[in-house]
Enzyme design. Structure first.
Site, mmCIF file in Angstrom:
data_model
loop_
_atom_site.group_PDB
_atom_site.id
_atom_site.type_symbol
_atom_site.label_atom_id
_atom_site.label_comp_id
_atom_site.label_asym_id
_atom_site.label_seq_id
_atom_site.Cartn_x
_atom_site.Cartn_y
_atom_site.Cartn_z
ATOM 1 N N CYS A 94 25.823 -26.831 15.906
ATOM 2 C CA CYS A 94 25.764 -26.511 14.475
ATOM 3 C C CYS A 94 24.404 -26.935 13.920
ATOM 4 O O CYS A 94 23.505 -27.348 14.656
ATOM 5 C CB CYS A 94 26.891 -27.212 13.723
ATOM 6 S SG CYS A 94 26.814 -29.009 13.817
ATOM 7 N N CYS A 142 22.846 -30.277 14.893
ATOM 8 C CA CYS A 142 22.132 -30.308 16.175
ATOM 9 C C CYS A 142 20.675 -29.893 15.983
ATOM 10 O O CYS A 142 19.764 -30.470 16.580
ATOM 11 C CB CYS A 142 22.812 -29.387 17.182
ATOM 12 S SG CYS A 142 24.512 -29.821 17.576
ATOM 13 N N ASP A 155 -2.524 2.008 3.995
ATOM 14 C CA ASP A 155 -3.883 2.334 4.415
ATOM 15 C C ASP A 155 -3.861 3.808 4.845
ATOM 16 O O ASP A 155 -2.787 4.345 5.128
ATOM 17 C CB ASP A 155 -4.287 1.416 5.568
ATOM 18 C CG ASP A 155 -5.729 1.658 6.006
ATOM 19 O OD1 ASP A 155 -6.543 2.046 5.144
ATOM 20 O OD2 ASP A 155 -6.019 1.473 7.200
ATOM 21 N N ASP A 184 -3.003 -0.511 10.099
ATOM 22 C CA ASP A 184 -3.097 -0.315 11.542
ATOM 23 C C ASP A 184 -2.918 -1.614 12.315
ATOM 24 O O ASP A 184 -2.905 -1.612 13.537
ATOM 25 C CB ASP A 184 -4.420 0.353 11.927
ATOM 26 C CG ASP A 184 -5.627 -0.469 11.497
ATOM 27 O OD1 ASP A 184 -5.451 -1.657 11.161
ATOM 28 O OD2 ASP A 184 -6.747 0.065 11.512
ATOM 29 N N ASP A 197 -8.529 -4.600 8.380
ATOM 30 C CA ASP A 197 -8.026 -5.102 7.094
ATOM 31 C C ASP A 197 -7.105 -6.308 7.264
ATOM 32 O O ASP A 197 -6.080 -6.425 6.584
ATOM 33 C CB ASP A 197 -7.281 -3.992 6.331
ATOM 34 C CG ASP A 197 -8.154 -2.761 6.115
ATOM 35 O OD1 ASP A 197 -9.372 -2.950 5.932
ATOM 36 O OD2 ASP A 197 -7.632 -1.649 6.152
#
Length: 869
Positions: A105, A108, A512, A707, A711
């Site tokens: 839980c 832990c 972009d 991408d 940037d």
């Protein structure tokens, strides 16, 4: 000269007083090294500090505990090469992700994190309950990995690096052990319930004392294996928590089981009083049933994550460059330039380029594309993909640690180590919850002693049993683990732990243009000479020389055009100097040139700043120190799915923006075709960053779609960033999420997944809070019988995990990725030359123009997009 102090453990001289000091019996003692301090701490933690008072002489120098000696194999550099990685450049820190057995839980999680963070040399530690992983950062000059594994072992857990075979064996062992304990508990529960049934239905005096005593003793004998075999995980976990002074969920369970069993044994022996053997066996059975189902569910949720970790091959068939002999070596020994053979059915060890043979590769784990893709000599293939065709020979492009599959694994580990704010809060509440529960049970027992002493103990036990902090601490980790696994199956890599939470809350999406909304493969369509002596071929050759070594899509287009023109290749006198967002500058044959944005080249020739560029094509300008030479026009097609994806996002009430370094006419044309109202042209990286920050200052939540490599500042600044990227670029991406398949369709799937995950997390937290708020007061008032308390506690924890599993799609679901790209992994893309400069201010909203017909070559893509929608 006064001699320095002696090491309290081994007696050797202490060369650095104060560096390795530790407390023994409440007194700070000097140690000569980290090893002696670790041994002394282990002895003290085990309660064996009497050793120091009774020993006849100091311990021998260099003595290492037996368990620690066995762990030293993980300190070997070759062993660590697979799973230990460096952190930031220039730092000597190391990082590893370990599997941890024995977690139950949120308590832990807290205990493991606190224990690790207190170790010398540990910089950070993060533990994920749902995936059972711990990510540790440490300084190798101060401590060793074996010391950290030993520290974890001292508090009752077992940690080890991920090993596919060992992991599967451990899962099988755990599953079988749980099932055996469940079988014993279920068998005993049925028999004990049968023995208890007559006492429930018989009227007072109908059941003879001898028969009742016989059934009690029989129930006792059947309950003993349940308590001391089936319930051992709860008893061992409670003992571990109490030793560490960090009570977890096992503590109230163990107290409830042992108290009910002890009271029943006492009543059986003395011959009077109530017995609870049926409740004990039922409670243990239901708890084990819930834990068994929860274990299976958590394994299903983490299966995709384990699959990624297991996909990195351990060995490869390296070809000796001199003799041509084939030798099977560890994949970590492959260096860039090495050639290796890939048999059919094996995974490719590292990112490589095929040099001999044709084949088809299955990169479904990397891209989400299930169909094998043909590959020929000269094509690049990613590490972790499966050779599904024929035997081929490849040349390594990157080392094992830098290959696509290793990078994906690291990003997944990073996401698992990140704790969303809500998850951390839930864990802290769950940890305090258990202590408060124990105090409440004590108060309830004292209160019922005044009301009805006979019911005091049973009701206090029910209060301990009915509560469920596990549901609270598992509410978010279970959902995130299931969502991450579902995303991986679609070729979506979630690289930040809070990415889904943030994406679900976004109000604005900023795109972009180049490589994101467009295909990222522009073509040179025209070279316009600006000087009478400047020829098109010469201008392309000069531009190609300046762009050599650049990987921006515009640079690649110019290089292809120059090669097609057939002119003599040129070289720069020195490496080109790149101005971010503006262009490149270099000397060729003693003449200095600039290639880039109009505003930038106008610094040499101010007259260019007054020229207008009304064409929708992108343009870069070539000048030397004396005169303008040429303007190069390029065209980049829109992605075939861009229109449908943008329209779908707009339909979800998201405000859309387009930022580009391209010219005004080109950006306006794209924005109009996609009906994006807000756009900015001539935006350099700094301008894009300012635009996003301005939106955030207005209180907007911004998702940036780019991408993944260019940037980087704006990707990092956005609330959440998504890269339409490729596997080989992952190591350099600043994005929170990467669409490995490269299709924008997955952006829609990602947004749906983020919103579903948020909804399920809220459902889980709401259920956990509502259940405990209703069940605990009802139990304290005596309204909840033991069997219902056990059932409720079991169902609460189980419901959270099963609800999270709804995020995992069924195999073969129609929601699979519509357009994952081919499995080729091109070279990483560094920041390069946008074709324009920043705008002074955001542009006003522009009206949309009519849509154009798609090209026939994209007809199949449109059909898949329609099926996806």
């Amino acid at each position: 000269m006064t001699a320095g102090p002696a090491c309290f453990h081994c007696g050797e001289a202490v060369e650095r007083p104060g560096a390795w000091r530790t407390a023994v019996d409440g007194v700070d003692r000097e140690m000569c090294c980290a090893g002696c301090r670790a041994v002394a701490e282990a002895i003290t933690a085990a309660g064996l500090s009497d050793y120091y008072r009774t020993r006849s002489q100091p311990a021998a120098a260099g003595v290492v505990p037996e368990g620690l000696e066995a762990l030293r194999v993980w300190d070997d550099d070759e062993v660590q090469a697979r799973f230990v990685r460096g952190t930031d450049a220039g730092s000597d820190e190391r990082e590893a992700t370990l599997l941890v057995d024995g977690m139950r839980c949120g308590a832990c999680v807290w205990l493991l994190e606190q224990t690790l963070r207190r170790q010398p040399g540990v910089v950070g530690a993060s533990v994920n309950l749902a995936t059972e992983r711990a990510t540790i950062r440490w300084q190798p000059g101060t401590t060793r990995l074996s010391r950290l594994l030993e520290a974890i072992g001292r508090i009752g857990y077992v940690a080890r690096p991920f090993d596919a075979r060992g992991r599967e064996e451990q899962i099988q062992r755990t599953t079988k052990a749980l099932f055996r304990r469940l079988f014993v508990a279920a068998l005993a529960m049925m028999q004990v319930t049968m023995y208890a049934f007559p006492s429930y239905i018989a009227a007072p005096g109908e059941l003879e004392a001898a028969h009742e005593s016989l059934m009690r003793w029989a129930s006792l004998l059947l309950t003993v294996p349940v308590v001391f075999y089936s319930a051992t995980p709860f008893l061992a976990g409670a003992w571990r928590d109490l030793r560490a002074r960090s009570p977890g969920m096992d503590v109230p369970v163990a107290i409830g089981v042992l108290a009910a069993f002890a009271a029943s044994v006492h009543a059986t022996v003395v011959g009077h009083g109530d017995v609870y053997f049926d409740s004990v066996t039922m409670f243990v059975c239901l708890l084990l049933a819930a834990r068994y189902v929860e274990w299976i569910a958590r394994r299903r949720a983490g299966r995709a994550i384990d699959a990624v970790a297991a996909a990195a091959p351990d060995t490869a068939e390296r070809i000796d460059p001199r003799s041509g002999a084939i030798e099977r070596v560890p994949a970590t020994r492959l260096a860039p330039g090495d050639r290796f053979r890939v048999p059919v059915g094996e995974r490719i060890a590292v990112d490589a380029r095929i040099v001999e043979g044709r084949t088809a590769i299955d990169a479904s784990l990397l891209t989400g594309e299930s169909s094998p893709v043909a590959r020929a000599p000269g094509d690049e293939v990613p590490g972790g993909a499966v050779n599904a065709g024929s035997v081929f020979v490849a040349q390594a492009l990157r080392a094992s640690a830098d290959s696509a599959i290793s990078t994906i694994e690291r990003l997944i580990d990073r996401a698992a180590a990140d704790k969303p704010r809500l998850a951390g809060l839930a864990e802290r509440v769950a940890r305090v919850f258990v202590s408060a529960l124990l105090l409440l049970a004590l108060g309830v027992w004292l209160a019922w002693l005044q009301i009805d002493p006979a019911r005091a103990a049973p009701i206090a036990i029910v209060v301990l049993v009915v509560s469920c902090p596990c549901a609270l601490s598992m509410a978010m980790p279970a959902a995130l683990a299931a969502a991450t696994g579902a995303a991986i199956r679609r070729g979506i890599l979630v690289a930040r732990g809070d990415a889904l939470e943030r994406l679900a809350d976004c109000s604005d999406v900023v795109f972009d243009k180049t490589g994101t909304l467009t295909e990222g493969r522009p073509e040179v369509v025209e070279v316009v000479p600006l000087a009478t002596a400047a020829g098109q071929a010469d201008a392309l050759a000069t531009a190609a020389a300046l762009e050599a070594g650049q990987s921006h899509p515009l640079a690649a287009a110019i290089l292809r055009a120059a090669e097609a023109a057939g002119g003599a290749p040129l070289q720069t006198d020195a490496p080109p100097v790149t101005s971010a967002g503006l262009g490149v500058e270099a000397a060729v044959d003693g003449r200095r040139y600039r290639l880039g944005a109009q505003r930038w080249v106008a610094e040499w020739h101010p007259s260019l700043g007054n020229l207008s560029h009304a064409s929708p094509l992108s343009a870069v300008w070539l000048v030397d120190e004396h005169r303008p030479l040429a303007r190069i026009h390029l065209r980049d097609r829109l992605r075939p799915e861009a229109r449908s994806v943008v329209a779908a996002l707009a339909g979800q009430r998201l405000r859309l923006h387009l930022l580009s370094g391209d010219c005004e006419a080109s950006v306006h044309a794209v924005a109009s075709e996609l009906a994006i109202a807000h756009f900015v042209a001539n935006a350099a990286p700094a301008g894009k960053l300012s635009y996003v920050r301005a939106l955030q200052a207005e209180g907007r939540r911004v998702a940036m779609i780019g991408d993944g490599v260019n940037d980087a500042p704006v990707l990092a600044a956005a609330d959440v960033s998504v890269a339409v990227g490729e596997a080989s670029s992952l190591a350099r991406t600043a994005a929170s999420v990467v669409l490995l398949g490269g299709s924008l369709h997955e952006l829609l799937a990602l947004h749906r997944l983020a919103r579903r995950t948020r909804r399920i997390v809220r459902q889980n937290l709401g259920w956990a809070l509502a259940y405990n708020a209703a069940a605990i007061p009802a139990a304290a008032l005596g309204w909840v019988p033991p069997w219902l308390a056990a059932s409720g506690m079991t169902a609460s924890s189980l419901l959270v995990v099963l609800n999270a599993l709804r995020l995992i799609p069924a195999a073969g679901a129609k929601e699979r990725a519509a357009t994952a790209i081919s499995a080729a992994v091109p070279a990483a893309v560094p920041a390069a030359v946008p074709a324009a400069v920043p705008a002074a201010a955001p542009a006003a909203a522009r009206p949309a123009q009519g849509e154009t017909q798609r090209a026939k070559e994209h007809e199949s893509e449109r059909a898949r997009a329609a099926a996806h929608a």
